[in-house]
Design a protein around this motif. Structure first.
Motif, PDB file in Angstrom:
ATOM      1  N   GLY A  63       0.487  -1.258  -0.111  1.00 47.51           N
ATOM      2  CA  GLY A  63       0.012   0.186  -0.380  1.00 47.51           C
ATOM      3  C   GLY A  63       0.699   1.493  -0.153  1.00 47.51           C
ATOM      4  O   GLY A  63       2.209   1.625  -1.054  1.00 47.51           O
ATOM      5  N   ASP A  64       0.086   2.362   0.927  1.00 51.11           N
ATOM      6  CA  ASP A  64       0.836   3.527   0.125  1.00 51.11           C
ATOM      7  C   ASP A  64       2.154   3.019   1.282  1.00 51.11           C
ATOM      8  O   ASP A  64       3.000   4.246   0.817  1.00 51.11           O
ATOM      9  CB  ASP A  64      -0.240   4.308   1.055  1.00 51.11           C
ATOM     10  CG  ASP A  64      -0.741   5.306  -0.148  1.00 51.11           C
ATOM     11  OD1 ASP A  64      -0.610   4.735  -0.922  1.00 51.11           O
ATOM     12  OD2 ASP A  64      -1.742   5.909   0.523  1.00 51.11           O
ATOM     13  N   VAL A  65       2.527   2.473   2.472  1.00 51.83           N
ATOM     14  CA  VAL A  65       3.355   2.369   3.103  1.00 51.83           C
ATOM     15  C   VAL A  65       4.666   2.054   2.480  1.00 51.83           C
ATOM     16  O   VAL A  65       5.587   2.746   2.502  1.00 51.83           O
ATOM     17  CB  VAL A  65       2.992   1.372   4.730  1.00 51.83           C
ATOM     18  CG1 VAL A  65       4.375   1.063   4.856  1.00 51.83           C
ATOM     19  CG2 VAL A  65       2.466   2.207   5.800  1.00 51.83           C
ATOM     20  N   GLY A  66       4.346   0.960   1.839  1.00 50.04           N
ATOM     21  CA  GLY A  66       5.507   0.650   0.551  1.00 50.04           C
ATOM     22  C   GLY A  66       5.995   1.122   0.025  1.00 50.04           C
ATOM     23  O   GLY A  66       6.727   1.855  -0.582  1.00 50.04           O
ATOM     24  N   ILE A  67       4.569   2.056  -1.126  1.00 54.99           N
ATOM     25  CA  ILE A  67       5.156   3.444  -2.223  1.00 54.99           C
ATOM     26  C   ILE A  67       6.271   4.528  -1.108  1.00 54.99           C
ATOM     27  O   ILE A  67       6.765   4.854  -1.362  1.00 54.99           O
ATOM     28  CB  ILE A  67       4.192   4.156  -2.468  1.00 54.99           C
ATOM     29  CG1 ILE A  67       3.412   3.001  -3.609  1.00 54.99           C
ATOM     30  CG2 ILE A  67       4.669   4.774  -3.582  1.00 54.99           C
ATOM     31  CD1 ILE A  67       4.597   2.194  -4.525  1.00 54.99           C
TER      32      ILE A  67
END
Length: 238
Positions: A63-67
């Protein structure tokens, strides 16, 4: 990697070139301030803080955490590179070049620290870099590596922008990539002054747009410069 086109006196600038350099430095400084307008709480961070050594492998997450971790990893790499450049200036570096590279270093450190703070406990550890292939005493080697990192950084943000779900994070990413593009143009100008290389067709397509590269391809491109194994199998793809 392009070879710099140097004249007979590569480190002596005319008065007009000095004025141009000063204007560009002011432009970069203002751009850097704009980038972190929403992150002034980071002003107390020490730019010389050491990054904690990382395990041999890290996963960016999903998700956004990964990006955000993906962007954080790239900013760690750039910050470490420019920190080394400024700490051990290459032979024949001019005052104008050192000032420019120092300001780029400061921008990259601010970017790195922003992502670290935004991610909080979700942040990956500090990465272990590998700059053994870069000759930090050589202007051509240093600026060639800087060109690679800056061009790659712009392409990375462009390729990941559509994967970000949060409007707030997308806004910050847009501000950061614009500064990275300014860095890329400035480095290209140092390598090939008075040319159109700052927006060459190797980075700008026929539609006048910068290239956008997927995270997997970007991570493969920077792998030689990072000792830590980065896994990104959980990153969003659409």
């Amino acid at each position: 990697m392009e070879t710099p086109k140097l004249g007979s006196s590569p480190h002596v600038r005319s008065q007009d070139e000095s004025v141009k350099s000063a204007d560009r430095r002011n432009f970069l400084r203002n751009a850097g301030m704009a980038t972190v307008a929403g992150a002034v709480f980071l002003a107390g961070c020490d730019k010389d803080d050491d990054m904690t050594p990382t395990p041999s492998a890290v996963d960016l997450g999903s998700g956004d955490v990964g990006i955000l971790n993906y962007a954080y990893a790239l900013e760690q790499l750039e910050a470490a590179f420019y920190t080394q450049v400024v700490a051990t200036p290459y032979s024949g570096i001019t005052d104008a070049e050192k000032t420019l590279l120092t300001e780029i270093r400061d921008h990259e450190i601010i970017h790195r620290d922003f992502f670290k703070a935004a991610l909080g406990t979700n942040a990956i550890p500090g990465l272990e870099v590998n700059f053994s292939s870069i000759d930090f005493t050589s202007r051509a080697s240093v600026l060639g590596a800087a060109k690679l990192f800056e061009d790659t950084g712009v392409q990375a943000y462009n390729g990941a922008g559509n994967l970000i779900k949060s409007g707030d994070y997308l806004l910050i990413a847009g501000k950061i990539v614009s500064v990275e593009a300014r860095h890329a143009a400035a480095i290209r100008d140092l390598l090939m002054p008075n040319s159109t290389s700052f927006a060459g067709d190797d980075i700008v397509d026929n539609n006048g747009l910068d290239k956008a590269i997927k995270p997997a391809d970007i991570l493969a491109a920077v792998k030689p410069y990072v000792k830590t194994t980065i896994t990104a199998s959980n990153l969003p793809t659409s």
